[in-house]
Design a protein around this motif. Structure first.
Motif, short mmCIF file in Angstrom:
data_model
loop_
_atom_site.label_atom_id
_atom_site.label_comp_id
_atom_site.label_asym_id
_atom_site.label_seq_id
_atom_site.Cartn_x
_atom_site.Cartn_y
_atom_site.Cartn_z
N ILE A 48 0.95 -1.16 -0.08
CA ILE A 48 0.18 0.31 -0.02
C ILE A 48 0.83 1.20 -0.02
O ILE A 48 1.65 1.33 0.89
N ARG A 49 0.55 2.21 -0.89
CA ARG A 49 1.29 3.37 -0.75
C ARG A 49 0.48 4.40 -0.25
O ARG A 49 -0.64 4.73 -0.54
N LEU A 50 1.03 5.05 0.88
CA LEU A 50 0.27 5.99 1.54
C LEU A 50 0.70 7.55 1.31
O LEU A 50 2.14 7.78 1.58
N THR A 51 0.00 8.51 1.09
CA THR A 51 0.34 9.90 1.22
C THR A 51 -0.31 10.47 2.31
O THR A 51 -1.35 10.51 2.53
N LEU A 52 0.51 10.94 3.15
CA LEU A 52 0.10 11.53 4.38
C LEU A 52 -0.87 12.97 4.17
O LEU A 52 -0.69 13.68 2.99
N THR A 53 -1.74 13.13 5.13
CA THR A 53 -2.65 14.16 4.73
C THR A 53 -1.74 15.57 4.59
O THR A 53 -0.89 15.85 5.51
N GLY A 54 -1.83 16.45 3.64
CA GLY A 54 -1.38 17.51 3.52
C GLY A 54 -0.13 17.44 2.66
O GLY A 54 0.69 18.42 2.41
N HIS A 55 0.13 16.12 2.20
CA HIS A 55 1.11 15.86 1.09
C HIS A 55 0.94 15.74 -0.30
O HIS A 55 -0.29 15.19 -0.56
#
Length: 86
Positions: free
Chosen positions: A1-8
């Motif tokens: 899973i590739r996760l992009t943090l909130t705000g990025h």
């Protein structure tokens, strides 16, 4: 899973906070466990994601993980500066 943090990466940065990042990580872990309940969890964190990941794992010591890979984690090492010679 590739996760992009909130705000990025173009997402709404007004919603970025350490609490939002911890929730992002928790949601991704729940998703992974739901779809692959017996899979080993491996993590890679870059910059602020590395710091958030360390924080999440510290707050969830019972979470079983495989390995943790950190690339340029956003950590302060001021307490250890006396150990480094330049």
């Amino acid at each position: 899973i590739r996760l992009t943090l909130t705000g990025h990466n173009g997402s709404d940065d007004s919603k970025a906070s350490s609490d939002a990042w911890l929730a992002d990580i928790g949601t991704a872990i729940l998703f992974a466990k739901k779809h692959r309940p017996h899979a080993q969890l491996y993590f890679l964190g870059f910059s602020a994601g590395g710091a958030a990941l360390i924080n999440y794992l510290d707050l969830n010591p019972d979470l079983k993980t495989g390995s943790l890979f950190l690339i340029a984690p956003a950590l302060s090492l001021r307490g250890y500066a006396h150990l480094v010679r330049v």
